[in-house]
Design an enzyme around this catalytic site. Structure first.
Site, mmCIF file in Angstrom:
data_model
loop_
_atom_site.group_PDB
_atom_site.id
_atom_site.type_symbol
_atom_site.label_atom_id
_atom_site.label_comp_id
_atom_site.label_asym_id
_atom_site.label_seq_id
_atom_site.Cartn_x
_atom_site.Cartn_y
_atom_site.Cartn_z
ATOM 1 N N CYS A 105 0.833 -1.210 0.000
ATOM 2 C CA CYS A 105 0.000 0.000 0.000
ATOM 3 C C CYS A 105 0.865 1.256 0.000
ATOM 4 O O CYS A 105 0.457 2.309 -0.494
ATOM 5 C CB CYS A 105 -0.959 -0.007 1.177
ATOM 6 S SG CYS A 105 -0.152 -0.085 2.787
ATOM 7 N N HIS A 262 -4.999 6.855 5.418
ATOM 8 C CA HIS A 262 -4.902 7.327 4.039
ATOM 9 C C HIS A 262 -3.843 8.417 3.919
ATOM 10 O O HIS A 262 -3.612 9.179 4.860
ATOM 11 C CB HIS A 262 -6.253 7.882 3.579
ATOM 12 C CG HIS A 262 -7.163 6.816 3.060
ATOM 13 N ND1 HIS A 262 -8.329 7.081 2.391
ATOM 14 C CD2 HIS A 262 -7.062 5.469 3.105
ATOM 15 C CE1 HIS A 262 -8.916 5.947 2.056
ATOM 16 N NE2 HIS A 262 -8.168 4.961 2.492
ATOM 17 N N ASN A 286 -7.452 14.906 -0.282
ATOM 18 C CA ASN A 286 -7.562 13.463 -0.139
ATOM 19 C C ASN A 286 -7.673 12.851 -1.532
ATOM 20 O O ASN A 286 -8.741 12.874 -2.135
ATOM 21 C CB ASN A 286 -8.789 13.100 0.703
ATOM 22 C CG ASN A 286 -8.973 11.592 0.822
ATOM 23 O OD1 ASN A 286 -8.110 10.825 0.396
ATOM 24 N ND2 ASN A 286 -10.089 11.176 1.388
ATOM 25 N N ASP A 588 63.725 -6.734 -10.462
ATOM 26 C CA ASP A 588 64.463 -7.398 -11.546
ATOM 27 C C ASP A 588 64.746 -6.393 -12.666
ATOM 28 O O ASP A 588 63.949 -6.217 -13.583
ATOM 29 C CB ASP A 588 63.635 -8.580 -12.049
ATOM 30 C CG ASP A 588 64.303 -9.301 -13.218
ATOM 31 O OD1 ASP A 588 65.516 -9.095 -13.415
ATOM 32 O OD2 ASP A 588 63.598 -10.050 -13.911
ATOM 33 N N THR A 592 65.401 -10.890 -16.165
ATOM 34 C CA THR A 592 65.779 -12.310 -16.216
ATOM 35 C C THR A 592 64.871 -13.183 -15.356
ATOM 36 O O THR A 592 64.968 -14.411 -15.403
ATOM 37 C CB THR A 592 67.222 -12.483 -15.727
ATOM 38 O OG1 THR A 592 67.321 -12.021 -14.362
ATOM 39 C CG2 THR A 592 68.188 -11.711 -16.599
ATOM 40 N N SER A 620 49.205 -6.813 19.560
ATOM 41 C CA SER A 620 49.072 -7.998 20.413
ATOM 42 C C SER A 620 50.156 -9.036 20.153
ATOM 43 O O SER A 620 50.180 -10.071 20.820
ATOM 44 C CB SER A 620 47.699 -8.639 20.197
ATOM 45 O OG SER A 620 47.573 -9.085 18.853
#
Length: 703
Positions: A105, A262, A286, A588, A592, A620
């Site tokens: 609704c 309503h 309304n 690298d 290679t 911790s």
């Protein structure tokens, strides 16, 4: 990876104008004109493969396959239900909307309000469709979804029982626009059942792109009349209703002819001189019927005899059209709630309307990186996405009673796609936001997140009233000119979800996401840094008995794990082979696939630096760091990354318990160094853009 690529593509398309109402996104890639043309050319009626006429389209639980509610359902086209089906008969009106066997609704009330504004209605319900001209069993509708308009295509097969439509239908037996609109909205949300239960506000927003406010009229703010006045002046949609405490009260009429449950529309306000005193009036309609208010200021009420006749002529509407006046004080006594949908600038064309300015952000809460929870969780709260708003222009018409100039802002935080995800058990998250004033010394701070210290002991200037499991929480706030930080969050940390944050302001406001830049300046050691301990270092590894030799990834793994296993101050299960390959890719120099001694020395210095940072964050000494601490660790390593990159890192490198071990930490650092290095080498113009052919892209991506 696919989701990331799709997100980038979507952002770029939006920048080109895709997602506007005039250029809507094609939902699931379906183009109405193309599909209709194909059907007309082939002489077949459209059957939607993305939302087939089968049990899964109905629902997943109460309307799920095999449920009692779905027994006897037959999908039929309107042409099979009546001899003269029409899309719209005599214009779209409230009588076209009758509820069926679905608890939506809230959606019907929103559609009914939409019929009062023809311009907005036809943005959602395009008029270029019928059951006669170019009919091919295909229809389309447009909805606003989280910052963009989406075109949804459907076929016209509708669920029926005993020859009658099962869900929404029109009072006119041969009119089908409202039933087809409901089906398109069901497709967008995954099923018909997904539409059960909701708020009219949700429908308002998806039909207009506006932002909504809710007011409890039992506890109205003192400035509510002024707020309504300004909302009407800005072309907003306003609805009000009387709550019902049980099913028996639904549709019940009060002594003065107001209907409970309503949705009434608010259409105007006016202040009149009544017996020498100002009287605030409000006009309601309304849309569901002709029943009107019979109390003070109703059409035939004696109060009209005590105001200026000219004013009376302007305001006293005697036509029984469902529209009436009442005093604002009676309005507050009789009605329970008020909903205002403030329309976005693109919804309004009239130059007479004072339009809102809109800024919209899309974001995400991701476990382990940006899902920090509310202020009750200070260890993670600061990791939530952060947005900066600059308010420097005050409202033109300051509210009565305000002592200082202020800026009116509407903030709306909306979680995405949760209705669609109901079928997999994901309901609404509890969401909210807080707004902090930024002190002068931090006003130019935009490149990186504000940390935990900023929030320690700091109270927000304003915040959402409470964390609620609604699709959207929103509020109207009035703030002095200045810069503000908005922090949207879920109530609990570690909750994944997408969101949309909207800022509506009376005057243009500057807004940006904090930390959207991605600078990187990683630590670059030099082999000379180890000169003093050269002999000791080489003696640790038999692999380098010959200092001219090179080592492969497998040898590197053995060397590094051997070196680190001798340490007693850390828990470490060793590097995996892929991490070692990443290390070689970074250093690298001759291609290679192996490391020379000098390259290995540089790598070892990097690892030592990473270990120093890692141990600082591993409070911790458990051998892992919390994923949400990666932002701080990355910053210490020289990387200040935006939320999207942080989220990707958490997804890629954190375990299911949201911890990152040392192998994952180093792999992340090495990978970032490779990516930054590649980009800088290829960005010859230093404009932040790199262009590559497919072959070039593949070679670089596979490094």
């Amino acid at each position: 990876m696919a989701a990331l690529a799709a997100g980038i593509s979507k952002q770029r398309a939006a920048a080109q104008g895709l997602g506007s109402n005039q250029n809507a996104v094609k939902y699931l890639g379906q183009d109405f004109e193309t599909l209709r043309k194909q059907c007309l050319n082939s002489g077949v009626l459209f059957k939607d493969p993305e939302f087939p006429a089968c049990p899964s389209a109905l629902g997943y639980r109460d309307l799920g396959p095999g449920s009692a509610e779905t027994q006897g359902i037959i999908w039929k086209r309107p042409t099979e239900l009546c001899s003269n089906p029409q899309f719209i008969v005599g214009g779209a009106t409230r009588t076209d909307i009758r509820q069926g066997g679905l608890g939506d609704c809230w959606l019907l009330a929103a559609i009914a309000s939409l019929t009062l504004n023809e311009k907005l209605l036809y943005r959602v319900v395009p008029r270029d469709q019928s059951f006669q001209k170019n009919y091919a069993g295909i229809f389309h509708f447009q909805f606003w979804q989280y910052g963009e308009w989406v075109e949804v295509v459907i076929d016209d097969r509708l669920p029926t029982k005993n020859g009658q439509l099962l869900f929404l239908h029109s009072e006119e037996g041969n009119e089908f626009w409202s039933a087809l609109l409901e089906k398109a909205y069901a497709k967008l949300n995954g099923s018909y059942e997904a539409l059960a239960g909701g708020s009219t506000i949700e429908g308002f927003e998806d039909f207009t792109g506006g932002i909504s406010e809710f007011y409890d009229l039992r506890k109205p703010p003192g400035n509510l009349y002024y707020t309504i006045q300004k909302a009407l002046r800005k072309g907003s949609l306003l609805g009000c209703s009387i709550d019902v405490s049980n099913a028996a009260e639904a549709e019940a009429t009060t002594r003065q002819k107001l209907v409970k449950g309503h949705a009434y529309s608010v259409t105007g306000v006016e202040e009149v001189d009544f017996r020498g005193l100002p009287e605030k009036l409000i006009r309601l309609r309304n849309p569901w019927g002709e029943v009107e208010w019979t109390g003070a200021w109703s059409d035939s009420a004696p109060e009209w005899n005590y105001i200026d006749p000219q004013k009376k002529g302007e305001l006293d509407k005697r036509a029984e059209d469902g529209e009436f006046w009442m005093s604002f004080s009676d309005f507050l006594k009789q009605f329970s709630r008020l909903e205002i949908c403030n329309l976005s600038p693109d919804s309004l064309s009239s130059e007479e309307i004072h339009k809102w300015n809109l800024v919209l952000f899309n974001g995400r809460w991701t476990r382990g990186s940006t899902a920090g929870g509310c202020q009750n969780y200070p260890a993670t709260y600061w990791t939530n996405p952060q947005f900066k708003i600059h308010l420097d222009e005050v409202d033109e018409d300051q509210e009565e009673g305000t002592s200082e100039p202020c800026c009116t802002v509407l903030l709306g935080l909306m979680q995405k796609n949760r209705r669609r995800q109901r079928r997999i058990g994901q309901g609404m998250l509890s969401i909210g936001y807080a707004v902090y004033q930024i002190p002068k010394e931090l006003e130019n701070h935009t490149d990186e997140h504000l940390g935990r210290d900023f929030f320690q002991g700091r109270q927000p200037s304003t915040c959402s009233s409470t964390y609620m499991n609604l699709r959207e929480v929103s509020s109207r706030v009035q703030l002095p000119p200045g810069q503000y930080l908005v922090v949207p969050s879920t109530f609990e940390p570690f909750k994944d979800g997408d969101f949309c944050l909207r800022v509506f302001s009376e005057k243009k406001a500057q807004a940006l996401e904090i930390g959207d830049a991605v600078p990187g300046d990683p630590h670059e050691p030099h082999p000379r840094d180890m000169d003093g301990e050269d002999e000791h270092f080489w003696s640790l590894s038999e692999e380098f008995a010959d200092k001219d030799s090179e080592i492969s990834a497998h040898q590197l793994k053995r060397v590094l794990n051997g070196l680190l296993s001798k340490r007693t101050d850390m828990k470490f299960d060793g590097f995996n082979i892929n991490t070692c390959r990443e290390m070689i890719s970074l250093l690298d120099g001759d291609g290679t696939g192996s490391l020379r001694p000098v390259e290995f020395k540089t790598l070892w210095l990097k690892i030592c630096k990473y270990l120093e940072i890692y141990q600082e964050m591993d409070h911790s000494r458990a051998g892992t760091i919390d994923a949400h601490e990666m932002r701080t660790a990355l910053k210490k390593a020289g990387f200040t990354l935006n939320n999207q990159v942080q989220q990707t890192i958490a997804t890629r490198y954190a375990c299911s318990k949201l911890g990152v071990d040392f192998d994952g930490f180093v792999a992340c650092m090495i990978r970032l160094e490779i990516l930054f290095k590649l980009f800088r080498l290829l960005d010859k113009d230093q404009n932040g853009i790199v262009q590559l052919s497919l072959a070039e892209w593949l070679c670089r991506a596979l490094v």
